[in-house]
Write a protein that holds these residues in place. Sequence first.
Motif, short mmCIF file in Angstrom:
data_model
loop_
_atom_site.label_atom_id
_atom_site.label_comp_id
_atom_site.label_asym_id
_atom_site.label_seq_id
_atom_site.Cartn_x
_atom_site.Cartn_y
_atom_site.Cartn_z
N SER A 197 54.98 21.52 -144.88
CA SER A 197 54.19 20.97 -146.03
C SER A 197 55.14 20.01 -147.08
O SER A 197 56.18 20.34 -147.25
N ASN A 198 54.33 19.26 -147.72
CA ASN A 198 54.78 18.37 -148.78
C ASN A 198 54.61 18.44 -150.22
O ASN A 198 54.78 17.84 -151.05
N THR A 230 62.95 15.22 -150.05
CA THR A 230 63.57 15.82 -148.96
C THR A 230 64.66 16.76 -149.66
O THR A 230 65.27 16.82 -150.66
N TRP A 247 58.87 10.70 -150.47
CA TRP A 247 58.60 12.06 -150.20
C TRP A 247 60.01 12.69 -150.54
O TRP A 247 61.16 12.27 -150.48
#
Length: 151
Positions: free
Chosen positions: A55-56, A21, A19
């Motif tokens: 949200s990613n 960041t 993910w």
Amino acid sequence: MKYLIFTLLFTVAFTTTAWETDTYVFHDEVTEIRYKSLVKELRCPKCQNQNLADSNSPIAADLRREVYQLLEQGKSDGEIVDFMVKRYGEFVLYRPKVSSLTYILWFGPAFLLLIGVIVVVQILRKKPIKKETVTLSKEQKNKLAQILKDK
């Protein structure tokens, strides 16, 4: 046993994702608070039910970066929100402004609830309460008298 290990490694290898960041450095705490507030108030255009903070998706990361850059340029919260609305439409706002286009969104649920209450009241008013008097036959009266006498 070796199939189990192979399956486990295969599953882990293809389900692991990294993910991204966001690590932004702010000049002061007020700007950081404003940033966090803005990314929670703006909706991700792709993830329809998530704000930018949660949200990613890649577009959410881009919009977070855009918000950060606009804050660094000294833009006010209103200017940033206006920029996002101008670019992506009212959809990016979790709480759209009350306008002729959003009356249904703001007042529709209350209107439907009011109509529902009126319909229920009308149905209950039309439904007459019937009072029926039950008359006993002679045979039933005698039987009742006998039961009461025995007690």
